[in-house]
Design a protein around this motif. Structure first.
Motif, PDB file in Angstrom:
ATOM      1  N   MET A   1       0.800  -1.155  -0.001  1.00  0.00           N
ATOM      2  CA  MET A   1       0.064   0.029  -0.174  1.00  0.00           C
ATOM      3  C   MET A   1       0.880   1.262  -0.077  1.00  0.00           C
ATOM      4  O   MET A   1       2.076   1.136   0.082  1.00  0.00           O
ATOM      5  CB  MET A   1      -0.741   0.106   1.331  1.00  0.00           C
ATOM      6  N   ILE A   2       0.225   2.258  -0.273  1.00  0.00           N
ATOM      7  CA  ILE A   2       0.932   3.637  -0.164  1.00  0.00           C
ATOM      8  C   ILE A   2       0.847   4.242   1.354  1.00  0.00           C
ATOM      9  O   ILE A   2      -0.087   4.079   1.847  1.00  0.00           O
ATOM     10  CB  ILE A   2       0.233   4.949  -1.081  1.00  0.00           C
ATOM     11  N   ARG A   3       2.289   4.646   1.581  1.00  0.00           N
ATOM     12  CA  ARG A   3       2.467   5.165   2.966  1.00  0.00           C
ATOM     13  C   ARG A   3       2.407   6.867   2.925  1.00  0.00           C
ATOM     14  O   ARG A   3       3.149   7.244   2.073  1.00  0.00           O
ATOM     15  CB  ARG A   3       3.576   4.583   3.503  1.00  0.00           C
ATOM     16  N   VAL A   4       1.744   7.436   3.588  1.00  0.00           N
ATOM     17  CA  VAL A   4       1.873   9.007   3.605  1.00  0.00           C
ATOM     18  C   VAL A   4       2.028   9.227   5.116  1.00  0.00           C
ATOM     19  O   VAL A   4       1.275   8.925   6.027  1.00  0.00           O
ATOM     20  CB  VAL A   4       0.365   9.579   3.113  1.00  0.00           C
ATOM     21  N   ALA A   5       3.171   9.756   5.460  1.00  0.00           N
ATOM     22  CA  ALA A   5       3.592  10.156   6.714  1.00  0.00           C
ATOM     23  C   ALA A   5       3.671  11.498   6.819  1.00  0.00           C
ATOM     24  O   ALA A   5       4.281  12.642   6.206  1.00  0.00           O
ATOM     25  CB  ALA A   5       5.170   9.901   7.019  1.00  0.00           C
ATOM     26  N   GLY A   6       3.165  12.040   8.079  1.00  0.00           N
ATOM     27  CA  GLY A   6       2.572  13.354   8.411  1.00  0.00           C
ATOM     28  C   GLY A   6       3.550  13.790   9.755  1.00  0.00           C
ATOM     29  O   GLY A   6       3.158  13.451  10.686  1.00  0.00           O
ATOM     30  N   PRO A   7       4.883  14.211   9.768  1.00  0.00           N
ATOM     31  CA  PRO A   7       5.482  14.467  10.718  1.00  0.00           C
ATOM     32  C   PRO A   7       4.990  15.897  11.548  1.00  0.00           C
ATOM     33  O   PRO A   7       5.147  15.772  12.992  1.00  0.00           O
ATOM     34  CB  PRO A   7       6.735  15.012  10.269  1.00  0.00           C
ATOM     35  N   ASP A   8       4.038  16.303  11.024  1.00  0.00           N
ATOM     36  CA  ASP A   8       3.315  17.540  11.791  1.00  0.00           C
ATOM     37  C   ASP A   8       1.940  17.178  12.056  1.00  0.00           C
ATOM     38  O   ASP A   8       0.751  17.995  12.332  1.00  0.00           O
ATOM     39  CB  ASP A   8       3.637  18.886  11.161  1.00  0.00           C
ATOM     40  N   GLY A   9       1.484  15.836  11.877  1.00  0.00           N
ATOM     41  CA  GLY A   9       0.181  15.435  11.840  1.00  0.00           C
ATOM     42  C   GLY A   9      -0.553  15.973  10.583  1.00  0.00           C
ATOM     43  O   GLY A   9      -0.215  16.516   9.655  1.00  0.00           O
ATOM     44  N   PHE A  10      -2.018  15.595  10.504  1.00  0.00           N
ATOM     45  CA  PHE A  10      -2.592  15.837   9.356  1.00  0.00           C
ATOM     46  C   PHE A  10      -3.741  16.910   9.258  1.00  0.00           C
ATOM     47  O   PHE A  10      -4.293  17.340   8.321  1.00  0.00           O
ATOM     48  CB  PHE A  10      -3.134  14.529   8.911  1.00  0.00           C
ATOM     49  N   GLU A  11      -4.280  17.146  10.388  1.00  0.00           N
ATOM     50  CA  GLU A  11      -5.395  18.284  10.536  1.00  0.00           C
ATOM     51  C   GLU A  11      -5.057  19.525  10.176  1.00  0.00           C
ATOM     52  O   GLU A  11      -5.899  20.293   9.475  1.00  0.00           O
ATOM     53  CB  GLU A  11      -5.593  18.063  11.974  1.00  0.00           C
ATOM     54  N   LEU A  12      -3.708  20.185  10.184  1.00  0.00           N
ATOM     55  CA  LEU A  12      -3.252  21.264   9.780  1.00  0.00           C
ATOM     56  C   LEU A  12      -2.041  21.175   8.854  1.00  0.00           C
ATOM     57  O   LEU A  12      -1.216  22.451   8.293  1.00  0.00           O
ATOM     58  CB  LEU A  12      -2.963  22.171  10.826  1.00  0.00           C
ATOM     59  N   ALA A  13      -1.551  19.944   8.566  1.00  0.00           N
ATOM     60  CA  ALA A  13      -0.105  19.894   7.986  1.00  0.00           C
ATOM     61  C   ALA A  13      -0.478  20.512   6.330  1.00  0.00           C
ATOM     62  O   ALA A  13      -1.575  20.135   5.716  1.00  0.00           O
ATOM     63  CB  ALA A  13       0.325  18.540   7.966  1.00  0.00           C
ATOM     64  N   GLU A  14       0.502  21.099   5.578  1.00  0.00           N
ATOM     65  CA  GLU A  14       0.436  21.428   4.511  1.00  0.00           C
ATOM     66  C   GLU A  14       1.396  20.456   3.576  1.00  0.00           C
ATOM     67  O   GLU A  14       1.513  20.532   2.234  1.00  0.00           O
ATOM     68  CB  GLU A  14       1.038  23.014   4.446  1.00  0.00           C
ATOM     69  N   SER A  15       2.235  19.543   4.242  1.00  0.00           N
ATOM     70  CA  SER A  15       3.032  18.568   3.467  1.00  0.00           C
ATOM     71  C   SER A  15       3.053  17.448   4.246  1.00  0.00           C
ATOM     72  O   SER A  15       2.897  17.236   5.274  1.00  0.00           O
ATOM     73  CB  SER A  15       4.360  19.102   3.059  1.00  0.00           C
ATOM     74  N   ARG A  17       5.206  13.232   3.560  1.00  0.00           N
ATOM     75  CA  ARG A  17       6.160  12.321   2.932  1.00  0.00           C
ATOM     76  C   ARG A  17       5.287  11.055   2.351  1.00  0.00           C
ATOM     77  O   ARG A  17       4.611  10.363   2.896  1.00  0.00           O
ATOM     78  CB  ARG A  17       7.371  11.934   3.766  1.00  0.00           C
ATOM     79  N   LEU A  18       5.538  10.692   0.950  1.00  0.00           N
ATOM     80  CA  LEU A  18       4.718   9.767   0.286  1.00  0.00           C
ATOM     81  C   LEU A  18       5.902   8.693   0.282  1.00  0.00           C
ATOM     82  O   LEU A  18       7.016   8.768  -0.098  1.00  0.00           O
ATOM     83  CB  LEU A  18       4.586  10.138  -1.081  1.00  0.00           C
ATOM     84  N   GLY A  19       5.322   7.219   0.540  1.00  0.00           N
ATOM     85  CA  GLY A  19       6.339   6.227   0.466  1.00  0.00           C
ATOM     86  C   GLY A  19       5.395   5.056   0.417  1.00  0.00           C
ATOM     87  O   GLY A  19       4.198   5.055  -0.066  1.00  0.00           O
ATOM     88  N   THR A  20       5.999   3.940   0.475  1.00  0.00           N
ATOM     89  CA  THR A  20       5.342   2.406   0.423  1.00  0.00           C
ATOM     90  C   THR A  20       5.395   1.731   1.797  1.00  0.00           C
ATOM     91  O   THR A  20       6.446   2.022   2.279  1.00  0.00           O
ATOM     92  CB  THR A  20       5.789   1.705  -0.696  1.00  0.00           C
ATOM     93  N   GLY A  21       4.505   1.018   2.037  1.00  0.00           N
ATOM     94  CA  GLY A  21       4.426   0.130   3.117  1.00  0.00           C
ATOM     95  C   GLY A  21       3.868  -1.042   2.963  1.00  0.00           C
ATOM     96  O   GLY A  21       3.180  -1.373   1.869  1.00  0.00           O
ATOM     97  N   GLY A  22       3.668  -1.996   4.121  1.00  0.00           N
ATOM     98  CA  GLY A  22       2.927  -3.106   3.931  1.00  0.00           C
ATOM     99  C   GLY A  22       3.823  -4.126   4.742  1.00  0.00           C
ATOM    100  O   GLY A  22       5.017  -4.306   4.357  1.00  0.00           O
ATOM    101  N   ALA A  23       3.205  -5.058   5.678  1.00  0.00           N
ATOM    102  CA  ALA A  23       4.176  -5.970   6.294  1.00  0.00           C
ATOM    103  C   ALA A  23       4.855  -6.890   5.622  1.00  0.00           C
ATOM    104  O   ALA A  23       6.113  -7.327   5.671  1.00  0.00           O
ATOM    105  CB  ALA A  23       3.443  -6.950   7.367  1.00  0.00           C
ATOM    106  N   GLU A  24       4.006  -7.462   4.527  1.00  0.00           N
ATOM    107  CA  GLU A  24       4.862  -8.592   3.747  1.00  0.00           C
ATOM    108  C   GLU A  24       5.660  -7.971   2.934  1.00  0.00           C
ATOM    109  O   GLU A  24       6.916  -8.483   2.449  1.00  0.00           O
ATOM    110  CB  GLU A  24       3.513  -9.383   2.837  1.00  0.00           C
TER     111      GLU A  24
END
Length: 304
Positions: A1-15, A17-24
């Protein structure tokens, strides 16, 4: 799946980091980095995010069998890293392409010719067809003498233990190696009657059929029970950036050593190092050890 990481949270974040993830996928990348030929099977949407998943896995040297599903989107994971010392993860995969994995998809994999098959409990929760695909893959492996490992990887947001445990036990009884935390293995052997010590808990899993039961306890260490006995390793102390994916790196480290013919204790040594290395990086798999990292580096508790 696609991973979207928000170091500043998502409620007010303006940017973010996009990546990939998934246990397997994380385990497959971990094994490939450690010098093993690894193949991954899954479903992605007919979209740009699905193309990114395929590209990322292939870039990491994983033989990628990504079924393109034109009727469902690629799954999504949000990582909120704005909370001190903890990461909040939310999954959006109900109705996703990954949830539509089916037994017919197994034809893309050469399971009978593999040295090992690794599965987790996550697809068991996603849909009936995904569960059937996991069980079908395990049955093919068993029929051809291929080793099987199972990481319980319980997701409470997907289902509860009373619903999940019967399915988990179906795989545990067919597996050679089982991985899980205290709660996960306790649920598998029976929540009400779970043994009190780590060694007793792991040995109770062996009674269900596996020959190795690996207890993952994060910062408290890890242990493995086999018919020959119980071994324990303390966790490697590191500065933690993100613990998400550490368990998958641990599994990759353990399996890589076992595939090389190393004993369970030696596999546990590598596993705790691999898990610690993953904790030092904010990504799910980006901090996974490479084969060259197994050489000693003076003063580094992981690369030693």
């Amino acid at each position: 799946m696609i991973r979207v990481a928000g170091p500043d949270g998502f409620e007010l974040a303006e940017s973010a980091r996009l990546g990939t993830g998934g246990a397997e996928a994380n385990v497959a990348i971990g094994l490939a980095r450690l010098g093993h030929d690894a193949a991954w099977l899954g479903r992605v949407g007919d979209d740009e995010l699905g193309a990114r998943v395929r590209r990322q896995l292939r870039a990491e040297g994983v033989e990628t069998h990504a079924v393109t599903d034109r009727e469902a989107p690629t799954g999504l994971m949000l990582k909120d890293a704005s909370h001190p010392e903890r990461t909040v993860v939310r999954f959006y995969r109900a109705g996703s392409a990954g949830s539509r994995l089916a037994p017919a998809d197994l034809d893309r994999l050469r399971i009978a010719d593999a040295a090992w098959l690794h599965v987790t409990g996550i697809p068991l929760a996603l849909s009936a067809s995904a569960a059937d695909a996991v069980l079908g893959a395990v049955d093919i492996a068993r029929a051809h003498g291929v080793g099987v490992s199972f990481d319980v990887n319980h997701r409470a947001r997907l289902w509860d233990y009373p619903t999940a445990v019967p399915r988990y036990r179906e795989v545990v009884s067919r597996a050679d190696v089982v991985f899980g935390g205290d709660d996960e293995l306790g649920a598998v052997v029976g929540v009400d009657g779970a043994p009190g010590s780590p060694a007793e808990l792991a040995r109770a899993v062996l009674a269900l059929g596996p020959t190795e039961a690996v207890l993952k306890r994060g910062a408290r260490g890890a242990g493995v029970a086999t018919p020959a006995g119980w071994e324990w390793r303390d966790a490697v102390p590191v500065a933690v950036a993100d613990t998400v994916g550490a368990g998958d790196a641990f599994v990759a480290g353990y399996l890589s050593a076992r595939l090389e013919g190393r004993a369970p204790g030696a596999a546990l040594d590598r596993a705790v190092r691999a898990g610690a290395a993953a904790c030092r990086h904010p990504g799910d798999w980006e901090g996974a050890l490479r084969a060259a990292d197994l050489d000693p580096v003076e003063g580094d508790p992981v690369l030693r």
